[in-house]
Design a protein around this motif. Sequence first.
Motif, PDB file in Angstrom:
ATOM      1  N   GLY A  23      47.676  54.300  51.722  1.00 21.03           N
ATOM      2  CA  GLY A  23      49.078  53.891  51.780  1.00 21.03           C
ATOM      3  C   GLY A  23      49.230  52.405  52.055  1.00 21.03           C
ATOM      4  O   GLY A  23      50.109  51.743  51.485  1.00 21.03           O
ATOM      5  N   TYR A  24      48.352  51.886  52.930  1.00 20.50           N
ATOM      6  CA  TYR A  24      48.417  50.438  53.210  1.00 20.50           C
ATOM      7  C   TYR A  24      48.105  49.630  51.960  1.00 20.50           C
ATOM      8  O   TYR A  24      48.751  48.611  51.675  1.00 20.50           O
ATOM      9  CB  TYR A  24      47.430  50.104  54.316  1.00 20.50           C
TER      10      TYR A  24
ATOM     11  N   LEU B 163      48.605  50.539  48.842  1.00 19.22           N
ATOM     12  CA  LEU B 163      49.741  50.607  47.927  1.00 19.22           C
ATOM     13  C   LEU B 163      50.878  49.701  48.382  1.00 19.22           C
ATOM     14  O   LEU B 163      51.502  48.994  47.584  1.00 19.22           O
ATOM     15  CB  LEU B 163      50.233  52.048  47.819  1.00 19.22           C
ATOM     16  N   THR B 164      51.158  49.735  49.706  1.00 17.61           N
ATOM     17  CA  THR B 164      52.261  48.923  50.235  1.00 17.61           C
ATOM     18  C   THR B 164      51.983  47.433  50.088  1.00 17.61           C
ATOM     19  O   THR B 164      52.839  46.646  49.671  1.00 17.61           O
ATOM     20  CB  THR B 164      52.502  49.261  51.716  1.00 17.61           C
ATOM     21  N   ARG B 165      50.776  47.016  50.399  1.00 18.30           N
ATOM     22  CA  ARG B 165      50.421  45.594  50.307  1.00 18.30           C
ATOM     23  C   ARG B 165      50.432  45.123  48.855  1.00 18.30           C
ATOM     24  O   ARG B 165      50.906  44.027  48.556  1.00 18.30           O
ATOM     25  CB  ARG B 165      49.048  45.370  50.915  1.00 18.30           C
TER      26      ARG B 165
ATOM     27  N   ARG C  27      42.495  45.639  44.001  1.00 18.21           N
ATOM     28  CA  ARG C  27      43.384  46.704  44.465  1.00 18.21           C
ATOM     29  C   ARG C  27      43.101  48.008  43.729  1.00 18.21           C
ATOM     30  O   ARG C  27      43.089  49.087  44.320  1.00 18.21           O
ATOM     31  CB  ARG C  27      44.849  46.287  44.270  1.00 18.21           C
TER      32      ARG C  27
ATOM     33  N   GLY D   8      52.187  46.403  46.347  1.00 17.88           N
ATOM     34  CA  GLY D   8      53.508  46.432  45.728  1.00 17.88           C
ATOM     35  C   GLY D   8      54.516  45.527  46.397  1.00 17.88           C
ATOM     36  O   GLY D   8      55.552  45.204  45.831  1.00 17.88           O
ATOM     37  N   GLY D   9      54.220  45.078  47.658  1.00 18.62           N
ATOM     38  CA  GLY D   9      55.204  44.301  48.404  1.00 18.62           C
ATOM     39  C   GLY D   9      55.108  42.808  48.179  1.00 18.62           C
ATOM     40  O   GLY D   9      56.037  42.071  48.479  1.00 18.62           O
ATOM     41  N   ARG D  10      53.977  42.299  47.686  1.00 14.57           N
ATOM     42  CA  ARG D  10      53.815  40.868  47.499  1.00 14.57           C
ATOM     43  C   ARG D  10      54.077  40.509  46.042  1.00 14.57           C
ATOM     44  O   ARG D  10      53.560  41.151  45.130  1.00 14.57           O
ATOM     45  CB  ARG D  10      52.400  40.449  47.893  1.00 14.57           C
TER      46      ARG D  10
ATOM     47  N   ARG E 186      41.959  51.514  45.421  1.00 11.40           N
ATOM     48  CA  ARG E 186      42.677  52.769  45.223  1.00 11.40           C
ATOM     49  C   ARG E 186      41.747  53.853  44.701  1.00 11.40           C
ATOM     50  O   ARG E 186      41.787  54.993  45.150  1.00 11.40           O
ATOM     51  CB  ARG E 186      43.824  52.550  44.241  1.00 11.40           C
TER      52      ARG E 186
END
Length: 275
Positions: free
Chosen positions: A258-259, A261-263, A6, A265-267, A10
């Motif tokens: 953005g995808y 970051l979302t993936r 990740r 931070g969401g798991r 980034r």
Amino acid sequence: MRTTRRNTLRRGCVGALLAAVTLLTSAGPAVADDPSASTSPAEDDGTAGPTEAGTTFRTATPIQQEQTATADASTGDYLYWAFPADAGQRPTVRAKVSLPESATRHGASTWQVDVYDGLRRRQACMYGHQTRKAAPDAGTVELSCVLRTVRAWSEPWASDPLPGTYYVRLTVVGLAEEDLGLPVHVETEVTSAGQGGAHDVDGSLAEPLVPGVSVASAQGSAPAAGEPEDGWSSGWWTARWLWTVGGGVLAALAAVFGYGLTRGGGRPSRVPPGV
């Protein structure tokens, strides 16, 4: 391992964003206005043009940009030249009048240069010395007119400069009556500065404004009178395409970033076995 991937993703997205921003900001170099530029025609460097001038719009002598045209005339004559200007150009017209011997003159004289477009609409000068007064003992008088940037398209009611033929008219507008007819020598030159994508518009003319005698084609492979040596611009390609494509690239990279970051931070992170 997932955290390392990740972070790599980034860093890659950030690097791509910075590269795209750098490309866009360097795509169109700015062109600074220079109202203090010299108003003298260029020295003789192989760009010499015609050695005569017309006396009406219909008989205007065609010249190309970067050429120095000359003419011998009488004080009081109206002198005309015609030159082509394309979209994105900002023409500058310069004229130098060599006056008669001061002993033969009876006073001061005032000279003026005007520029008209292909529809014979007088075009305003952004800056320059469009009208100048020569003292009784002056040997020369120099004039200049910097036009607005030529647009590829404009509203019918507007008087914006459009691609096509432009006319230069030089004459004396203030003179002692006894000095009419005295011989003068004139040098005229037209140059242009490219203004880049900042002046691009959506749309273009169906045909350049090239009226009257200017549409007559020259012999052989030479361009028609009133046409640029390398032809008119096609009208569809502008620097705005770079900004459109660049904006799309930035939007795609931002979505990927953005995808990520979302993936990431969401798991929930995995708990190692045995803890």
